[in-house]
Design a protein around this motif. Structure first.
Motif, PDB file in Angstrom:
ATOM      1  N   THR A 137       0.757  -1.099   0.070  1.00 22.13           N
ATOM      2  CA  THR A 137      -0.046   0.140   0.138  1.00 22.13           C
ATOM      3  C   THR A 137       0.950   1.317   0.060  1.00 22.13           C
ATOM      4  N   ILE A 138       0.701   2.138  -0.927  1.00 23.43           N
ATOM      5  CA  ILE A 138       1.126   3.703  -0.796  1.00 23.43           C
ATOM      6  C   ILE A 138       0.280   4.325  -0.249  1.00 23.43           C
ATOM      7  N   SER A 139       0.355   4.943   1.054  1.00 29.10           N
ATOM      8  CA  SER A 139      -0.407   5.439   1.680  1.00 29.10           C
ATOM      9  C   SER A 139      -0.818   6.873   1.070  1.00 29.10           C
ATOM     10  N   ALA A 140      -1.886   7.467   1.343  1.00 33.81           N
ATOM     11  CA  ALA A 140      -2.360   8.903   0.863  1.00 33.81           C
ATOM     12  C   ALA A 140      -1.093   9.811   1.215  1.00 33.81           C
ATOM     13  N   GLY A 141      -0.593  10.885   0.365  1.00 35.87           N
ATOM     14  CA  GLY A 141       0.249  11.789   0.641  1.00 35.87           C
ATOM     15  C   GLY A 141       1.525  11.276   0.423  1.00 35.87           C
ATOM     16  N   ALA A 142       1.886   9.977   0.033  1.00 41.27           N
ATOM     17  CA  ALA A 142       3.195   9.305   0.004  1.00 41.27           C
ATOM     18  C   ALA A 142       3.229   9.198  -1.547  1.00 41.27           C
ATOM     19  N   LYS A 143       4.614   8.738  -2.048  1.00 43.56           N
ATOM     20  CA  LYS A 143       4.735   8.535  -3.398  1.00 43.56           C
ATOM     21  C   LYS A 143       5.339   7.079  -3.845  1.00 43.56           C
ATOM     22  N   LYS A 144       5.810   6.224  -2.854  1.00 45.05           N
ATOM     23  CA  LYS A 144       6.438   5.229  -2.896  1.00 45.05           C
ATOM     24  C   LYS A 144       6.506   3.991  -1.981  1.00 45.05           C
ATOM     25  N   VAL A 145       6.461   2.950  -2.095  1.00 43.97           N
ATOM     26  CA  VAL A 145       6.835   1.747  -1.144  1.00 43.97           C
ATOM     27  C   VAL A 145       7.689   0.758  -1.736  1.00 43.97           C
ATOM     28  N   ARG A 146       8.588   0.251  -0.744  1.00 47.87           N
ATOM     29  CA  ARG A 146       9.360  -0.519  -1.123  1.00 47.87           C
ATOM     30  C   ARG A 146       9.051  -2.040  -0.395  1.00 47.87           C
ATOM     31  N   ILE A 147       9.107  -2.989  -1.462  1.00 45.61           N
ATOM     32  CA  ILE A 147       8.968  -4.417  -0.801  1.00 45.61           C
ATOM     33  C   ILE A 147      10.102  -5.247  -0.850  1.00 45.61           C
ATOM     34  N   GLU A 148      10.335  -6.085   0.098  1.00 43.19           N
ATOM     35  CA  GLU A 148      11.313  -6.595   0.587  1.00 43.19           C
ATOM     36  C   GLU A 148      10.802  -8.297   0.779  1.00 43.19           C
ATOM     37  N   PHE A 149      11.584  -9.081   0.270  1.00 42.13           N
ATOM     38  CA  PHE A 149      11.271 -10.552   0.443  1.00 42.13           C
ATOM     39  C   PHE A 149      12.732 -11.355   0.418  1.00 42.13           C
ATOM     40  N   PRO A 150      12.567 -12.714   0.868  1.00 44.69           N
ATOM     41  CA  PRO A 150      13.616 -13.536   0.962  1.00 44.69           C
ATOM     42  C   PRO A 150      14.378 -13.433  -0.263  1.00 44.69           C
ATOM     43  N   THR A 151      15.718 -13.550  -0.257  1.00 43.53           N
ATOM     44  CA  THR A 151      16.809 -13.245  -1.439  1.00 43.53           C
ATOM     45  C   THR A 151      16.396 -14.395  -2.477  1.00 43.53           C
ATOM     46  N   LEU A 152      16.293 -13.916  -3.650  1.00 49.30           N
ATOM     47  CA  LEU A 152      16.185 -14.686  -4.834  1.00 49.30           C
ATOM     48  C   LEU A 152      17.330 -15.475  -5.494  1.00 49.30           C
ATOM     49  N   ASN A 153      18.613 -14.812  -5.015  1.00 48.96           N
ATOM     50  CA  ASN A 153      19.884 -15.081  -5.563  1.00 48.96           C
ATOM     51  C   ASN A 153      19.947 -14.902  -7.240  1.00 48.96           C
ATOM     52  N   ALA A 154      18.921 -14.046  -7.719  1.00 47.01           N
ATOM     53  CA  ALA A 154      19.068 -13.684  -8.994  1.00 47.01           C
ATOM     54  C   ALA A 154      18.256 -12.373  -9.142  1.00 47.01           C
ATOM     55  N   TYR A 155      18.181 -12.024 -10.407  1.00 42.01           N
ATOM     56  CA  TYR A 155      17.594 -10.564 -10.782  1.00 42.01           C
ATOM     57  C   TYR A 155      15.830 -11.049 -10.705  1.00 42.01           C
ATOM     58  N   PRO A 156      14.891 -10.175 -10.090  1.00 40.63           N
ATOM     59  CA  PRO A 156      13.839 -10.241  -9.988  1.00 40.63           C
ATOM     60  C   PRO A 156      12.919 -10.092 -11.235  1.00 40.63           C
ATOM     61  N   ASN A 157      11.978 -10.940 -11.492  1.00 34.64           N
ATOM     62  CA  ASN A 157      10.990 -10.957 -12.451  1.00 34.64           C
ATOM     63  C   ASN A 157       9.698 -10.395 -11.926  1.00 34.64           C
ATOM     64  N   VAL A 158       9.515  -9.228 -11.898  1.00 31.18           N
ATOM     65  CA  VAL A 158       8.329  -8.512 -11.229  1.00 31.18           C
ATOM     66  C   VAL A 158       7.140  -8.259 -11.905  1.00 31.18           C
ATOM     67  N   GLN A 159       6.008  -8.548 -11.299  1.00 32.26           N
ATOM     68  CA  GLN A 159       4.574  -8.285 -11.891  1.00 32.26           C
ATOM     69  C   GLN A 159       3.663  -7.551 -10.765  1.00 32.26           C
ATOM     70  N   VAL A 160       3.186  -6.264 -11.388  1.00 33.73           N
ATOM     71  CA  VAL A 160       2.380  -5.648 -10.343  1.00 33.73           C
ATOM     72  C   VAL A 160       1.249  -5.290 -11.008  1.00 33.73           C
TER      73      VAL A 160
END
Length: 301
Positions: free
Chosen positions: A156-179
């Motif tokens: 969730t990007i809260s009202a008045g903010a511009k970004k959110v960072r998602i962290e997850f257990p390391t993949l040991n590889a470049y992430p293929n992201v779908q949002v």
């Protein structure tokens, strides 16, 4: 003020070392080991006053006053008055750059390449970086961090903010992201800040309501392919996500042209003509009688 503390540790302490409470036993201390250690004091060089009775394997620990202290310029040049924080170098302090435990204030400038000692006013406490707090409270730069134990979830990007960072257990590889946004978003948004353990969702404009995003991430493999609109494609480096070894496909598309329609067969129309009718001769017999019409005969009479 200083007081002696019994040390049971693999390494002997030295004057100027930052120390923390140890779990080896009662009244035991040890060198600081990381930036988050809550500090007790500094091993004193020439204590003016000692509380307790000195004994073998004890060290005078300065709890206040001026004490020569081991420092490093790893966080930048130290100026007199700068708060000093523990570092990953055992027992050594550096300029505090983020909120956290500090051992006191520098009384001298220092910008050397090697570890050295400077005079420090000892006052162990927790220091707050006001600039860091201001940036977090500014809606233009504030962000949330979503820590996930899996490879998919919601952010969730809260009202008045511009970004959110998602962290997850390391993949040991470049992430293929779908949002995918779960609702209306005014203005553009995108993803950035990729690493093997996280990424960011950023909005161009702040919103007057919370915006929820669903996300999913998978590790990039050496079998993944990047395709271009011109027909070329390349394999993707699983560590950087960059394309390598471009391949060109066929240049001209093969188009099956339809066969032209068959020409219609033209024939002369068959016009049936009636058989030639025999000539007719009229013969009048007499007035009042019906004329008799007989065909002309070609035979000899």
């Amino acid at each position: 003020m200083t007081l002696p503390n019994v040390i049971i540790h693999r390494m002997s302490l030295e004057p100027g070392d930052l120390v923390v409470v140890s779990d080896h036993g009662r009244t035991h201390v040890q060198r600081s080991l990381n930036e988050d250690d809550m500090l007790l004091g500094i091993v004193s060089t020439r204590p003016a006053f000692i509380a307790g009775r000195p004994a073998t394997s004890t060290y005078p620990i300065a709890l206040s006053g001026r004490v020569p202290t081991k420092v490093s310029s790893m966080n930048g040049a130290i100026k007199a008055g700068d708060p000093l924080a523990p570092t990953s170098i055992p027992g050594v302090a550096a300029k505090a750059v983020r909120s956290g435990p500090v051992v006191g204030l520098a009384l001298e400038d220092f910008d050397g390449a090697e570890i050295s000692k400077i005079e420090v006013f000892v006052n162990p406490n927790y220091w707050v970086n006001e600039q860091e707090v201001a940036e977090q409270e500014d809606p233009e730069v504030s962000s949330e961090i979503v820590v996930s134990q899996g490879k998919q979830g919601f952010a969730t990007i809260s009202a008045g903010a511009k970004k959110v960072r998602i962290e997850f257990p390391t993949l040991n590889a470049y992430p293929n992201v779908q949002v995918t946004p779960r609702g209306s978003t005014g203005g553009a948004w995108w993803t950035d800040g990729y690493s093997d353990s996280g990424f960011e969702i950023i909005m161009q404009e702040t919103q007057d309501h919370d915006v929820v995003f669903a996300w999913r991430v998978e590790a990039t493999t050496g079998r993944d392919v990047m395709r271009m609109s011109d027909g070329t494609y390349a394999t993707v480096d699983p560590l950087t996500g960059m394309p390598t070894d471009w391949v060109t496909t066929s240049t001209e598309p093969i188009v099956d042209e339809p066969e032209p329609p068959a020409s219609p067969t033209t024939t002369e129309p068959i016009i049936e003509t009636p058989e030639e009718m025999p000539e007719v001769e009229e013969e009048f017999i007499s007035e009042g009688e019906i004329p008799v019409v007989s065909p002309t005969s070609t035979e000899a009479s």
